[in-house]
Design a protein around this motif. Structure first.
Motif, short mmCIF file in Angstrom:
data_model
loop_
_atom_site.label_atom_id
_atom_site.label_comp_id
_atom_site.label_asym_id
_atom_site.label_seq_id
_atom_site.Cartn_x
_atom_site.Cartn_y
_atom_site.Cartn_z
N GLN A 203 0.83 -1.21 0.00
CA GLN A 203 0.00 0.00 0.00
C GLN A 203 0.86 1.26 0.00
O GLN A 203 0.56 2.23 -0.70
CB GLN A 203 -0.94 0.00 1.21
N LYS A 206 2.30 1.75 -3.46
CA LYS A 206 1.29 2.28 -4.38
C LYS A 206 1.09 3.78 -4.16
O LYS A 206 0.97 4.55 -5.12
CB LYS A 206 -0.03 1.53 -4.19
N ILE A 210 1.84 6.74 -6.90
CA ILE A 210 0.80 7.68 -7.31
C ILE A 210 1.30 9.12 -7.17
O ILE A 210 1.11 9.95 -8.06
CB ILE A 210 -0.48 7.46 -6.48
N GLU A 321 -6.74 3.38 2.84
CA GLU A 321 -7.54 2.43 2.06
C GLU A 321 -8.52 3.17 1.15
O GLU A 321 -8.68 2.82 -0.03
CB GLU A 321 -8.28 1.48 3.00
N LEU A 324 -6.48 5.02 -1.78
CA LEU A 324 -5.96 4.08 -2.78
C LEU A 324 -7.09 3.53 -3.63
O LEU A 324 -6.93 3.34 -4.84
CB LEU A 324 -5.20 2.94 -2.09
N LYS A 325 -8.24 3.29 -3.02
CA LYS A 325 -9.40 2.80 -3.78
C LYS A 325 -9.83 3.84 -4.80
O LYS A 325 -10.21 3.50 -5.93
CB LYS A 325 -10.54 2.49 -2.81
N GLU A 328 -7.48 3.58 -7.71
CA GLU A 328 -7.66 2.31 -8.43
C GLU A 328 -8.86 2.38 -9.38
O GLU A 328 -8.87 1.74 -10.44
CB GLU A 328 -7.87 1.17 -7.43
N SER A 329 -9.85 3.19 -9.02
CA SER A 329 -11.04 3.30 -9.85
C SER A 329 -10.86 4.29 -10.99
O SER A 329 -11.69 4.37 -11.88
CB SER A 329 -12.23 3.74 -8.98
#
Length: 329
Positions: A203, A206, A210, A321, A324-325, A328-329
């Protein structure tokens, strides 16, 4: 207030109580500070258990009331904060006047101190908790806060990142600040601390990737004074109106959206409507809020672990969380 929010609020107040109980100078030292700063004797002294860094006192004298703040940090932030407060007042912000900065010795340790005038009002978060503000008043305060934030951002420091005396930033560019931590040695420390929060190495990687992928955004940023903790606990309210904005200790120079990201990290986006009356926001506002949220979250991992701030750790994990979600979308 929901049961979960009440529990988190209780845990945070307990953390503050334990934090402030862990330090405290003798009243005689505060008395000497006030005498040196104002030239009159102290009449009454009240400890203020608020904030996560400084020891704070509300001092009453024949000349009025003042706030005494004492720092045990390795470096003083008070001189940078004084510059920010002075410039903010010039821009029309109801900020206190820090009129005394010095050092004192306590049990062989050098402490940094400052004294500022006490502004009228009660912190907005306290009034909300006590149900002393109605919905209309809260809406009006948020509008006013947005306008005040635009005034803060109208101040132009030199450079970027954490500010020093005279409004000088520690970094040449905003990209330097946004990406300053990410080297092999620093990342190893970050992985260790993140694991204690419940955030995995993957995480963290990532999040860093980003942030690096959006360096092109940081290169467009020009310097603006940032409060970096602009929220209800620092809004002083009298009769439903803002009478003071306090605690510029974390002030920086950078992208105005960073202050919105800080506010959103801990609460709701309530400032835009008022802000847009005086200033503009970029078209990629939402993206920047999320990017800066990642950056803020990574910084707070170190702080929460070092402080054993369990409520903060849980929040940092949840926000990581969520952010990051989003990407990701």
């Amino acid at each position: 207030m929901a049961a979960k929010d009440e529990k988190r609020d209780h845990q945070y107040k307990q953390y503050l109580k334990e934090k402030h109980a862990s330090f405290g100078v003798k009243p005689e030292i505060v008395k000497d500070i006030v005498l040196k700063a104002i030239g009159v004797e102290l009449d009454n002294l009240e400890r203020v258990v608020a904030g996560e860094v400084n020891e704070v006192y509300d001092a009453q004298t024949s000349e009025g009331r003042c706030i005494v703040r004492i720092s045990r940090g390795k470096e003083t932030r008070f001189l940078a904060e004084k510059w920010a407060l002075d410039k903010a007042r010039e821009a029309g912000v109801p900020a206190p006047n820090m009129f005394f900065v010095d050092e004192v010795m306590d049990n062989g340790k050098k402490l940094k101190v400052c004294v500022e005038n006490k502004l009228p009002g009660v912190a907005m978060n306290e009034l909300v908790e006590q149900d002393k503000l109605n919905d209309e008043q809260i809406e009006q305060i948020n509008l006013e806060a947005g306008e005040i934030l635009a005034r803060i951002h109208s101040v132009i420091p030199q450079g970027f990142g954490k500010l020093y005396e005279g409004g000088m930033g520690s970094k040449k560019t905003w990209a330097d600040y946004m990406l300053k931590h990410y080297n092999d040695k620093r990342n190893d420390e970050l992985y260790t601390f993140a694991e204690k929060v419940g955030i995995s190495r993957d995480q963290i990687d990532k999040a860093i990737d980003i942030l690096k992928d959006h360096e092109y955004i940081y290169k467009t940023v020009t310097p603006h004074l940032l409060h970096c903790d602009f929220g209800p606990k620092h809004f002083l309210i009298t009769d439903g109106q803002i009478t003071g904005i306090i605690d510029f200790e974390n002030c920086m120079s950078g992208d105005p959206v960073y202050d919105f990201a800080w506010k959103n990290y801990f609460g709701e986006d309530t400032l835009k409507e008022g802000y847009l009356k005086l200033a503009e926001l970029p078209d990629d506002y939402e993206l920047r809020v999320k990017l800066y949220g990642l950056r803020i979250g990574i910084d707070l991992i170190w702080w929460y672990v070092a402080e054993n701030h369990t409520t903060g750790m849980a929040h940092a994990k949840k926000k990581m969380e969520e952010l990051l979600k989003y990407f990701e979308s």
